[in-house]
Design an enzyme around this catalytic site. Structure first.
Site, short mmCIF file in Angstrom:
data_model
loop_
_atom_site.label_atom_id
_atom_site.label_comp_id
_atom_site.label_asym_id
_atom_site.label_seq_id
_atom_site.Cartn_x
_atom_site.Cartn_y
_atom_site.Cartn_z
N CYS A 380 0.82 -1.20 0.00
CA CYS A 380 0.00 0.00 0.00
C CYS A 380 0.87 1.26 0.00
O CYS A 380 1.41 1.63 -1.03
CB CYS A 380 -0.99 -0.05 1.16
SG CYS A 380 -2.46 0.94 0.84
N HIS A 519 -3.68 -4.98 0.55
CA HIS A 519 -3.08 -5.57 1.76
C HIS A 519 -3.16 -7.10 1.71
O HIS A 519 -4.11 -7.68 2.23
CB HIS A 519 -3.81 -5.05 3.00
CG HIS A 519 -3.51 -3.62 3.31
ND1 HIS A 519 -2.43 -3.23 4.07
CD2 HIS A 519 -4.13 -2.48 2.94
CE1 HIS A 519 -2.40 -1.92 4.16
NE2 HIS A 519 -3.43 -1.43 3.49
N GLU A 521 -1.63 -9.24 3.34
CA GLU A 521 -1.50 -9.88 4.67
C GLU A 521 -2.87 -10.23 5.27
O GLU A 521 -2.97 -11.14 6.10
CB GLU A 521 -0.70 -8.99 5.63
CG GLU A 521 -1.37 -7.70 6.12
CD GLU A 521 -1.21 -6.51 5.19
OE1 GLU A 521 -0.96 -6.71 3.98
OE2 GLU A 521 -1.33 -5.36 5.68
N1 GLN Z 1 -1.67 6.71 2.97
C1 GLN Z 1 -1.88 6.00 1.77
C2 GLN Z 1 -3.27 6.20 1.19
O1 GLN Z 1 -4.13 6.65 1.88
C3 GLN Z 1 -1.62 4.52 1.96
C4 GLN Z 1 -2.60 3.86 2.87
C5 GLN Z 1 -2.14 2.51 3.34
O2 GLN Z 1 -0.97 2.21 3.28
N2 GLN Z 1 -3.03 1.71 3.84
O3 GLN Z 1 -3.49 5.91 0.05
#
Ligand code: GLN
Length: 552
Positions: A380, A519, A521
């Site tokens: 992410c 994600h 995970e």
């Molecule tokens: N801050 C970034 C976004 O809002 C990544 C978010 C995250 O890593 N879950 O897109």
């Protein structure tokens, strides 16, 4: 008809109520029953989405896009059953439903009260969509005696009365502390905790007693007598080296058997724990060891990245390796520290994150992994930063950034490298997001499809051409930059259906460098480790072998 098992906690928090619930779910499942696990949280936040991971631990996201308590992650990992939005509720959610109903006039001018209106909504939540289940396990967050937990305890008491004891049972988890000066385990806090529950009208059927050493039979008998519980239903929960040992340790003491007995179920099914045995065998006899650096912002408490460390463990189980984590706090991590901190690790991981603090440390770690050919997994935020790092340092786009860190001056007319997208497709449905929406409501959340480009590392790892993964983020990498990235070796290997959102990037001339917008995970289980993590840890093992050969 579903039977309901309520799990409460006493004495102190953090005793592992979530794990105990997940383990009982796994044991009943191993006897062939269909189970669902639910979490009731007494806090006033509507969901944990806006809570600080340092305080509350990770936010677990379900396929249907709910931001929930991390215990739902344990439930999924132990039972393999995908949680739903309807498996997690908080006081905040109950009250916002209640107040909306009151404003609509649904209460017909009546006085709205905790009993019966709040408790009715809690009961409705517990009972909803449970027809297909054999057992529904509901964990009540917090500890008995907390003011905000009272409506929940009252609601589960009423359910015991309404559904009858053949369909409802209560399990209470407590602590039996060892007092060094007296050289004794003390049962008094447990007695008090049960007394508190009984004052509310709940007589627990089973007590799980956490202790750091064997509780002598005499003490267990004492607890049984004072707490009005059968002796074989006082079960000890001793510390274990791996959480995946918990189901077996409980089962050995007859936990699942007693549950069935209390319900009056004559169990003919055999308990099949073979998959748990296999996992434990692998956990206990690793053939290799690797160290992965996690460069993040919430490195102080393990719970902030719970699913992540679990997924690494699962990948370790798959590769029969022990995976050690070196936590690196990205804030205050300067360029000069990087080589020293990362030289001897086998792989680098930058996890999800929010906000500008710590970004430079993360970028420095990514540069190090890219240049020194250390396996790198960016999740992410870790993908967004990998793209920014590459744009700045390889493509020479000096102002490459994310609008998360401030406004962007759009000189070339294609927008920022990482920015807000206001529309995207979910299946055939167009979803939109408003820039000025609530903090809690502006994210791309839950499962989305992603198409994999044939011939890429991503397609090879997944061995598929389309996948579904869970998201939780506001910003997106800008597809218009693809033409600048790909010729120089960074490939957009996973794309949203419709082609406008990059979901996976990877580097060609690197042993293993992958960034994913989702994600992974959240979907890893001990029985089916996530392919990305398995492949990442395999790359770390190769790296460690190479390093050893170099040194020899
Ligand atoms: N801050 C970034 C976004 O809002 C990544 C978010 C995250 O890593 N879950 O897109």
């Amino acid at each position: 008809m579903a039977r309901f098992i309520f799990i409460t906690g006493g004495v102190v928090s953090s005793l592992g109520k979530g794990l105990a619930s997940a383990s009982l779910g796994a044991l009943l499942q191993a006897r062939g029953y269909k189970v669902r696990l639910r979490k009731l949280d007494p806090y006033l936040n509507v969901d944990p989405g806006t809570m600080n991971p340092n305080q509350h631990g990770e936010v677990f996201v379900t396929d249907d896009g709910a931001e929930t308590d991390l215990d739902l992650g344990h439930y999924e990992r132990f039972t393999g059953v995908n949680a739903r939005r309807s498996d997690s509720v908080s006081t905040g959610q109950i009250y916002s439903t209640l107040i909306a109903k009151e404003r609509r006039g649904d209460y017909l001018g009546g006085t709205v009260q905790v009993i019966p209106h709040v408790t009715d909504l809690i009961k409705e939540f517990i009972l909803k969509d449970t027809d297909q289940e054999d057992f529904v396990l509901c964990e009540i967050g917090g500890t008995v005696g907390d003011i905000e937990g009272l409506p929940f305890l009252e609601a589960i008491r009423q359910l015991g009365y309404e559904l009858g004891r053949e369909r409802v049972m209560y399990i209470h988890l407590t602590l039996v502390p060892y007092i060094a000066a007296a050289k004794e385990l003390k049962t008094k806090p447990t007695q008090h905790s049960v007394k508190e529950l009984r004052a509310i009208g709940i007589q627990p059927d089973i007590l799980l007693c956490r202790a750091d050493r064997e509780i002598p039979l005499s003490e267990r008998r004492k607890i049984a007598l004072f707490c009005n519980i059968r002796e074989e239903c006082v079960i000890q929960g001793l510390d274990v080296s791996s959480i995946y040992e918990v189901p077996q340790r409980y089962s050995e003491q007859g936990f699942d058997k007693q549950v069935l007995k209390i319900f009056g179920i004559e169990d003919k099914n055999v308990l099949n724990l073979s998959r748990w045995d296999e996992i434990l065998k692998r956990v206990q006899h690793p053939k290799a060891e690797v160290t992965v650096a996690i460069v993040g912002k919430y490195t102080g408490i393990g719970d902030a990245y719970k699913s992540l460390t679990e997924a690494l463990d699962h990948a370790g189980i798959y590769n029969q390796a022990r995976v050690h984590v070196r936590w690196i706090d990205a804030a205050g991590f300067e360029k000069e520290d990087v080589a020293k901190a990362l030289r001897d690790v086998d792989a680098v991981l930058v996890p999800g994150g929010f906000g500008e603090r710590g970004v430079n440390g993360k970028l420095a770690a990514i540069t190090y992994a890219r240049e020194n050919k250390k396996p790198y997994l960016g999740i992410c935020f870790g993908m967004q930063l990998a793209v920014i790092e590459y744009a700045r340092n390889v493509l020479g786009i000096k102002d490459a950034s994310s609008t998360e860190f401030g406004p962007y001056e759009d000189k070339n007319g294609i927008g920022p490298l990482v920015g807000l997208m206001t529309e995207w497709m979910r299946g055939n449905v167009l979803e939109t997001r408003r820039h000025d929406g609530d903090l809690g409501g502006t994210m791309r959340l839950g499962a989305y499809e992603c198409e994999l480009i044939a011939g890429t590392l991503a397609a090879k790892i997944y061995d598929a051409d389309a996948i579904s993964e869970r998201h939780r983020h506001r910003y997106e990498v800008n597809m218009h930059y693809r033409d600048q990235f790909e010729p120089s070796g960074m490939i957009f290997s996973g794309i949203s259906p419709g082609g406008n959102l990059p979901e996976i990037v990877e580097m060609k001339d690197h042993p293993w460098f992958v960034g994913v917008q989702f994600h992974p995970e959240l979907k890893s289980r001990p029985f089916s480790p996530h392919p990305l993590f398995s492949s990442f840890v395999a790359a770390a093992i190769r790296n460690s072998k190479q390093e050893k050969n170099k040194a020899a």
